[in-house]
Design a protein around this motif. Sequence first.
Motif, PDB file in Angstrom:
ATOM      1  N   ALA A 167       0.580  -1.094  -0.250  1.00  0.00           N
ATOM      2  CA  ALA A 167      -0.010   0.176  -0.209  1.00  0.00           C
ATOM      3  C   ALA A 167       0.548   0.998  -0.027  1.00  0.00           C
ATOM      4  N   ILE A 168       1.311   0.936   0.847  1.00  0.00           N
ATOM      5  CA  ILE A 168       3.118   2.610   0.870  1.00  0.00           C
ATOM      6  C   ILE A 168       3.326   2.708  -0.718  1.00  0.00           C
ATOM      7  N   GLN A 169       3.957   1.605  -1.396  1.00  0.00           N
ATOM      8  CA  GLN A 169       4.363   1.799  -2.729  1.00  0.00           C
ATOM      9  C   GLN A 169       3.535   2.140  -4.054  1.00  0.00           C
ATOM     10  N   LEU A 170       2.376   1.748  -3.414  1.00  0.00           N
ATOM     11  CA  LEU A 170       1.658   2.025  -4.566  1.00  0.00           C
ATOM     12  C   LEU A 170       0.947   3.716  -4.197  1.00  0.00           C
ATOM     13  N   LYS A 187      10.509  -0.902  12.809  1.00  0.00           N
ATOM     14  CA  LYS A 187       9.276  -1.212  11.496  1.00  0.00           C
ATOM     15  C   LYS A 187       9.392   0.118  10.813  1.00  0.00           C
ATOM     16  N   ALA A 188       9.353   0.992  11.689  1.00  0.00           N
ATOM     17  CA  ALA A 188       8.918   2.241  11.091  1.00  0.00           C
ATOM     18  C   ALA A 188      10.606   2.580   9.623  1.00  0.00           C
ATOM     19  N   ALA A 189      11.519   2.138  10.683  1.00  0.00           N
ATOM     20  CA  ALA A 189      12.779   1.971   9.573  1.00  0.00           C
ATOM     21  C   ALA A 189      12.648   1.096   8.096  1.00  0.00           C
ATOM     22  N   LEU A 190      11.781   0.366   8.474  1.00  0.00           N
ATOM     23  CA  LEU A 190      11.405  -0.225   6.980  1.00  0.00           C
ATOM     24  C   LEU A 190      10.192   0.439   6.220  1.00  0.00           C
ATOM     25  N   ALA A 191       9.142   0.753   6.590  1.00  0.00           N
ATOM     26  CA  ALA A 191       8.201   1.301   6.158  1.00  0.00           C
ATOM     27  C   ALA A 191       8.993   2.896   6.065  1.00  0.00           C
ATOM     28  N   THR A 192      10.088   3.203   6.313  1.00  0.00           N
ATOM     29  CA  THR A 192       9.881   4.390   5.169  1.00  0.00           C
ATOM     30  C   THR A 192      11.043   3.963   4.193  1.00  0.00           C
ATOM     31  N   ALA A 193      11.878   2.822   3.976  1.00  0.00           N
ATOM     32  CA  ALA A 193      12.326   2.444   3.272  1.00  0.00           C
ATOM     33  C   ALA A 193      11.535   1.681   1.849  1.00  0.00           C
ATOM     34  N   VAL A 297      11.327  -5.689  -3.036  1.00  0.00           N
ATOM     35  CA  VAL A 297      11.474  -6.211  -2.372  1.00  0.00           C
ATOM     36  C   VAL A 297      12.562  -6.258  -1.537  1.00  0.00           C
ATOM     37  N   GLY A 298      13.077  -6.483  -0.542  1.00  0.00           N
ATOM     38  CA  GLY A 298      13.842  -7.135   0.172  1.00  0.00           C
ATOM     39  C   GLY A 298      14.380  -5.934   1.219  1.00  0.00           C
ATOM     40  N   GLU A 299      14.937  -6.309   2.346  1.00  0.00           N
ATOM     41  CA  GLU A 299      15.223  -4.822   3.889  1.00  0.00           C
ATOM     42  C   GLU A 299      15.396  -3.682   3.408  1.00  0.00           C
ATOM     43  N   GLU A 300      16.332  -3.697   2.184  1.00  0.00           N
ATOM     44  CA  GLU A 300      16.578  -2.746   2.206  1.00  0.00           C
ATOM     45  C   GLU A 300      15.665  -1.550   1.027  1.00  0.00           C
ATOM     46  N   HIS A 301      14.694  -2.594   0.429  1.00  0.00           N
ATOM     47  CA  HIS A 301      13.031  -1.518  -0.198  1.00  0.00           C
ATOM     48  C   HIS A 301      11.792  -1.648   1.324  1.00  0.00           C
ATOM     49  N   GLY A 302      11.956  -2.454   2.829  1.00  0.00           N
ATOM     50  CA  GLY A 302      10.323  -2.416   4.127  1.00  0.00           C
ATOM     51  C   GLY A 302      10.287  -3.326   3.634  1.00  0.00           C
ATOM     52  N   LEU A 303      10.689  -4.641   2.754  1.00  0.00           N
ATOM     53  CA  LEU A 303      10.248  -5.950   2.630  1.00  0.00           C
ATOM     54  C   LEU A 303      11.249  -7.101   3.480  1.00  0.00           C
TER      55      LEU A 303
END
Length: 335
Positions: A167-170, A187-193, A297-303
Amino acid sequence: MQAIVFTETGDTSVMSLVQREVPEPGPDQVRVRIVRSGVNPTDWKRRSAGELAFPEITPNMDGAGIVDAVGADVTTHKPGDRVWLMLAAAGSPFGTAAEYSVVPAGHAFPLPEGISYDVGASLGVPAVTAHRALTVAENGPQRLFPGALASRTVLVAGGAGAVGHAAIQLARWAGATVITTVSSPEKAALATAAGAHHAINYRDGEPAKEIRAVAPDGVDLIVEVAPGANAKLNQAVAANHATIAIYAGDTIAVDVRPLMMINARLQFLILYTVGEPALQLAGEAICAALSDGALPVGEEHGLPLHYYPLAATADAHTAVQQETVGKILIDVATE
């Protein structure tokens, strides 16, 4: 072929790894050699309870792979096409926890060259759910595209989850200002990523005031995973004519009059009964976002990604049921 199957509902012990004949595609179907299978909460829930629609079922709705054969009347696909799958096990015994799956041609969408099978298997249920949630507002678009949500403010509850991530990405791709609520700094860091403009820890401080500081007039659209727990927060931050799109949760109690006074909309959604037109609109938009590189996707992109072999599908289901942060993928074959 190797496949995971179950013949009764229950815990993960009902699943077993077996050898089966490679299924043949029927009219308007395609057969896909699965490279990655994606696991979602709906997969373990459908395995755990209810009536079986078929004597034997292979689980998992999502996946990505290569078209291996096409059925009669299929002109949209050919062997060798790279695809991501939507709702493979809906109304079918052939889910993606197998070396091959058979799906309606309309549920196998192009996976562009350069986009990994990991990305493809991470779409499906999360991305289609996110698209639906972002397109149910009273005056909103029915399909996302760049600029479709320009000037809108979107609040994504649980931005570190798979649906929240999509949802964030779209929403970012469609031009929205994106706020998300999370439960920890990690989790904030992931959502920001993932692309959220603002990540707010709902366990600290005063989240309603923090959201209103970003959106003084309120948020236009809320993508909601926990409507009961978040009911008061949503009421406090919703704008006039706001939509709260609810895709999960068990019980919700709302104070009617405050929501009535702002003409708020509570929109429930589930993919199995949403209808084919909405599914196709989502698939088309997701393909466009993929081509724009908007859904990594991937940790660097928040997932973060977590891999399991096909034989450990039970462990993959357990990881999802235990709410492991990130995306659970089954590594079915080499690319």
